[in-house]
Design an enzyme around this catalytic site. Structure first.
Site, PDB file in Angstrom:
ATOM      1  N   ARG A   1     -17.139  15.038  12.938  1.00 36.61           N
ATOM      2  CA  ARG A   1     -16.676  16.213  13.643  1.00 36.61           C
ATOM      3  C   ARG A   1     -17.708  16.539  14.702  1.00 36.61           C
ATOM      4  NH1 ARG A   1     -16.288  21.382  12.097  1.00 36.61           N
ATOM      5  NH2 ARG A   1     -18.300  21.275  11.082  1.00 36.61           N
TER       6      ARG A   1
ATOM      7  N   ARG B   1     -17.852  25.016  20.672  1.00 40.64           N
ATOM      8  CA  ARG B   1     -17.659  26.459  20.591  1.00 40.64           C
ATOM      9  C   ARG B   1     -17.269  27.006  21.963  1.00 40.64           C
ATOM     10  NH1 ARG B   1     -22.341  28.300  17.322  1.00 40.64           N
ATOM     11  NH2 ARG B   1     -23.374  27.593  19.190  1.00 40.64           N
TER      12      ARG B   1
ATOM     13  N   ARG C   1     -34.485   6.397   8.814  1.00 42.50           N
ATOM     14  CA  ARG C   1     -35.099   6.532  10.129  1.00 42.50           C
ATOM     15  C   ARG C   1     -36.333   7.394   9.919  1.00 42.50           C
ATOM     16  NH1 ARG C   1     -35.044   3.751  14.362  1.00 42.50           N
ATOM     17  NH2 ARG C   1     -35.000   5.469  15.867  1.00 42.50           N
TER      18      ARG C   1
ATOM     19  N   ARG D   1     -37.216  16.299  20.595  1.00 40.92           N
ATOM     20  CA  ARG D   1     -37.298  17.758  20.737  1.00 40.92           C
ATOM     21  C   ARG D   1     -38.746  18.214  20.704  1.00 40.92           C
ATOM     22  NH1 ARG D   1     -34.854  20.074  14.968  1.00 40.92           N
ATOM     23  NH2 ARG D   1     -36.423  19.186  13.632  1.00 40.92           N
TER      24      ARG D   1
ATOM     25  N   GLU E   1     -41.357  15.480  18.667  1.00 41.23           N
ATOM     26  CA  GLU E   1     -40.834  14.564  17.644  1.00 41.23           C
ATOM     27  C   GLU E   1     -40.342  13.272  18.296  1.00 41.23           C
ATOM     28  OE1 GLU E   1     -39.230  17.955  14.515  1.00 41.23           O
ATOM     29  OE2 GLU E   1     -37.924  16.290  15.051  1.00 41.23           O
TER      30      GLU E   1
ATOM     31  N   TYR F   1     -28.686  13.506   3.725  1.00 46.19           N
ATOM     32  CA  TYR F   1     -29.325  14.489   4.592  1.00 46.19           C
ATOM     33  C   TYR F   1     -28.920  15.890   4.154  1.00 46.19           C
ATOM     34  CZ  TYR F   1     -31.211  17.256   8.177  1.00 46.19           C
ATOM     35  OH  TYR F   1     -31.957  18.221   8.799  1.00 46.19           O
TER      36      TYR F   1
ATOM     37  N   ASP G   1     -29.797  20.105   4.997  1.00 49.83           N
ATOM     38  CA  ASP G   1     -30.548  21.180   5.646  1.00 49.83           C
ATOM     39  C   ASP G   1     -31.122  22.051   4.538  1.00 49.83           C
ATOM     40  OD1 ASP G   1     -30.514  20.754   8.375  1.00 49.83           O
ATOM     41  OD2 ASP G   1     -28.469  21.521   8.582  1.00 49.83           O
TER      42      ASP G   1
HETATM   43  C1  LIG Z   1     -38.072  16.174  10.625  1.00 52.62           C
HETATM   44  C2  LIG Z   1     -37.180  17.067   9.851  1.00 52.62           C
HETATM   45  C3  LIG Z   1     -36.732  18.242  10.416  1.00 52.62           C
HETATM   46  C4  LIG Z   1     -35.937  19.109   9.676  1.00 52.62           C
HETATM   47  N1  LIG Z   1     -35.506  20.248  10.264  1.00 52.62           N
HETATM   48  C5  LIG Z   1     -34.764  21.116   9.571  1.00 52.62           C
HETATM   49  C6  LIG Z   1     -34.309  22.320  10.156  1.00 52.62           C
HETATM   50  O1  LIG Z   1     -34.583  22.623  11.314  1.00 52.62           O
HETATM   51  N2  LIG Z   1     -33.545  23.140   9.421  1.00 52.62           N
HETATM   52  C7  LIG Z   1     -33.203  22.849   8.130  1.00 52.62           C
HETATM   53  O2  LIG Z   1     -32.520  23.657   7.494  1.00 52.62           O
HETATM   54  N3  LIG Z   1     -33.630  21.713   7.541  1.00 52.62           N
HETATM   55  C8  LIG Z   1     -34.390  20.835   8.226  1.00 52.62           C
HETATM   56  N4  LIG Z   1     -34.816  19.669   7.644  1.00 52.62           N
HETATM   57  C9  LIG Z   1     -34.378  19.363   6.275  1.00 52.62           C
HETATM   58  C10 LIG Z   1     -35.270  19.960   5.185  1.00 52.62           C
HETATM   59  O3  LIG Z   1     -36.617  19.677   5.461  1.00 52.62           O
HETATM   60  C11 LIG Z   1     -34.846  19.342   3.866  1.00 52.62           C
HETATM   61  O4  LIG Z   1     -33.506  19.715   3.599  1.00 52.62           O
HETATM   62  C12 LIG Z   1     -35.673  19.785   2.668  1.00 52.62           C
HETATM   63  O5  LIG Z   1     -37.045  19.656   2.860  1.00 52.62           O
HETATM   64  C13 LIG Z   1     -35.256  18.927   1.496  1.00 52.62           C
HETATM   65  O6  LIG Z   1     -35.902  19.371   0.337  1.00 52.62           O
HETATM   66  P1  LIG Z   1     -36.112  18.354  -0.854  1.00 52.62           P
HETATM   67  O7  LIG Z   1     -36.726  19.127  -1.966  1.00 52.62           O
HETATM   68  O8  LIG Z   1     -34.875  17.602  -1.109  1.00 52.62           O
HETATM   69  O9  LIG Z   1     -37.122  17.266  -0.289  1.00 52.62           O
HETATM   70  P2  LIG Z   1     -38.646  17.406   0.151  1.00 52.62           P
HETATM   71  O10 LIG Z   1     -38.884  18.689   0.826  1.00 52.62           O
HETATM   72  O11 LIG Z   1     -38.955  16.138   0.867  1.00 52.62           O
HETATM   73  O12 LIG Z   1     -39.382  17.453  -1.244  1.00 52.62           O
HETATM   74  C14 LIG Z   1     -39.506  16.310  -2.075  1.00 52.62           C
HETATM   75  C15 LIG Z   1     -40.832  16.445  -2.772  1.00 52.62           C
HETATM   76  O13 LIG Z   1     -40.956  15.407  -3.725  1.00 52.62           O
HETATM   77  C16 LIG Z   1     -42.297  14.930  -3.655  1.00 52.62           C
HETATM   78  N5  LIG Z   1     -42.355  13.561  -4.147  1.00 52.62           N
HETATM   79  C17 LIG Z   1     -41.639  12.490  -3.722  1.00 52.62           C
HETATM   80  N6  LIG Z   1     -41.993  11.393  -4.411  1.00 52.62           N
HETATM   81  C18 LIG Z   1     -42.958  11.777  -5.280  1.00 52.62           C
HETATM   82  C19 LIG Z   1     -43.721  11.103  -6.280  1.00 52.62           C
HETATM   83  N7  LIG Z   1     -43.574   9.789  -6.517  1.00 52.62           N
HETATM   84  N8  LIG Z   1     -44.641  11.816  -6.993  1.00 52.62           N
HETATM   85  C20 LIG Z   1     -44.812  13.157  -6.758  1.00 52.62           C
HETATM   86  N9  LIG Z   1     -44.117  13.847  -5.840  1.00 52.62           N
HETATM   87  C21 LIG Z   1     -43.202  13.153  -5.123  1.00 52.62           C
HETATM   88  C22 LIG Z   1     -42.654  15.001  -2.194  1.00 52.62           C
HETATM   89  O14 LIG Z   1     -44.053  14.998  -2.015  1.00 52.62           O
HETATM   90  C23 LIG Z   1     -42.006  16.317  -1.787  1.00 52.62           C
HETATM   91  O15 LIG Z   1     -42.888  17.391  -1.989  1.00 52.62           O
HETATM   92  C24 LIG Z   1     -35.597  18.787   8.361  1.00 52.62           C
HETATM   93  C25 LIG Z   1     -36.039  17.589   7.789  1.00 52.62           C
HETATM   94  C26 LIG Z   1     -36.811  16.739   8.528  1.00 52.62           C
HETATM   95  C27 LIG Z   1     -37.279  15.459   7.898  1.00 52.62           C
END
Ligand SMILES: Cc1cc2nc3c(=O)[nH]c(=O)nc-3n(C[C@H](O)[C@H](O)[C@H](O)COP(=O)(O)OP(=O)(O)OC[C@H]3O[C@@H](n4cnc5c(N)ncnc54)[C@H](O)[C@@H]3O)c2cc1C
Length: 275
Positions: free
Chosen positions: A74, A78, A151, A182, A202, A250, A252
């Site tokens: 999609r 807007r 990526r 960005r 980035e 992915y 947010d």
């Molecule tokens: C570059 C980028 C920009 C983004 N921008 C936005 C945005 O503008 N707005 C938005 O809403 N979202 C954004 N996001 C998405 C957002 O960051 C994620 O949705 C969120 O962080 C996911 O949370 P999570 O807990 O799944 O993963 P993470 O935050 O990655 O947490 C996973 C955790 O597990 C830990 N871990 C992994 N493997 C191990 C291991 N073997 N031993 C111990 N610890 C481990 C890691 O260290 C980490 O702390 C962005 C993401 C990226 C990559």
């Protein structure tokens, strides 16, 4: 509408819609075979060329004609004079950032940092009734069905001697000439008034084993690998796989928090609880 006005000089939603419909009709794509055709069939040629083509090719490091159509399902368009990127009612980050929020949530809970779960797996698993695993799902299973691809990104941080560099927290660069996608200017997230400013550029890059995995590549090849890991994960009794790495999708922030809350409700049975 601001973009449509700049592109075509149109001033009403009907004029903008008519322009898009005309371009979609002219393209005559009925079964999009790749991302380029998919995007044109949704928003027409001008919007595709201006906002999607070069940005997407930069993000993915591949030609839009070599990318599968399903990446774009999609394209929200807007027809209002509102420059917000999202339609969400609330936008922003918690004051003090997510670390502060997490520290608050973990108050009174024993926390060990810089411990690799995979290194300490046996001891940690023995201590816990249930493990919430947020690492990579393929790593959890020692990559037995192969490594999932991502990526990646490279960040370039700069302290700039000006109170306001770009006037906004995020500015995207959709053109091919600019090598980054960005620039983040951090102070605008919290309306900072400091005399200097910190920016981050980035740069998209290929992910190689050992580098930080950012965006999952949900194509047919990786999905086939993922299915095998998921089948194993479903058999686990005491492990909850959660988040972008363990689910290989992915998310947010609001989506990953929503998913975590849902898992809590399912795990603790609160879904069935009568208040
Ligand atoms: C570059 C980028 C920009 C983004 N921008 C936005 C945005 O503008 N707005 C938005 O809403 N979202 C954004 N996001 C998405 C957002 O960051 C994620 O949705 C969120 O962080 C996911 O949370 P999570 O807990 O799944 O993963 P993470 O935050 O990655 O947490 C996973 C955790 O597990 C830990 N871990 C992994 N493997 C191990 C291991 N073997 N031993 C111990 N610890 C481990 C890691 O260290 C980490 O702390 C962005 C993401 C990226 C990559």
């Amino acid at each position: 509408m601001n973009t449509f006005y700049q592109l075509w000089g149109v001033t009403t939603p009907d004029q903008a819609k008519a322009k898009i419909e005309e371009q979609v009709r002219e393209a005559g794509i009925t079964e999009p075979a790749n991302l380029e055709e998919q995007a044109i069939s949704l928003v027409g040629t001008d919007m595709y060329k201006k906002l999607i083509k070069e940005y997407t090719e930069k993000q993915w490091g591949r030609k839009a004609t070599d990318l599968p159509a399903f990446i774009i399902k999609r394209l929200p368009v807007r027809f209002t004079f509102d420059n917000n990127y999202f339609n969400d009612r609330y936008q922003g980050i918690p004051m003090g950032g997510y670390n502060k929020l997490t520290e608050g949530l973990l108050e009174g809970v024993e926390v060990q940092l810089n411990v690799d779960f995979m290194q300490e797996r046996t001891a940690l698993t023995e201590r816990a009734e249930t493990v919430v695993y947020t690492g990579k799902i393929d790593e959890f299973y020692d990559f037995r069905f192969g490594a999932l691809e991502y990526r990646s990104l490279r960040f370039e941080h700069e302290v700039r001697d000006t109170p306001n560099f770009q006037g906004n927290a995020v500015v995207n660069y959709t053109d091919a000439e600019t090598p980054f996608t960005r620039i983040i200017e951090h102070k605008h997230f919290e309306f900072g008034t400091q005399p200097k400013t910190v920016t981050t550029r980035e740069y998209p890059q290929e992910w190689t084993t050992g580098s930080e995995p950012y965006y999952p590549i949900n194509d047919a090849k990786n999905d086939a690998i993922l299915r095998q890991y998921k089948a194993m994960a479903e058999q686990e009794k005491n492990v909850i796989f959660g988040g972008r790495l363990a689910e290989y999708r992915y998310y947010d922030m609001h989506q990953v928090i929503g998913s975590a809350l849902k898992k809590v409700r399912v795990h603790f049975g609160e879904e069935n609880r009568v208040e």
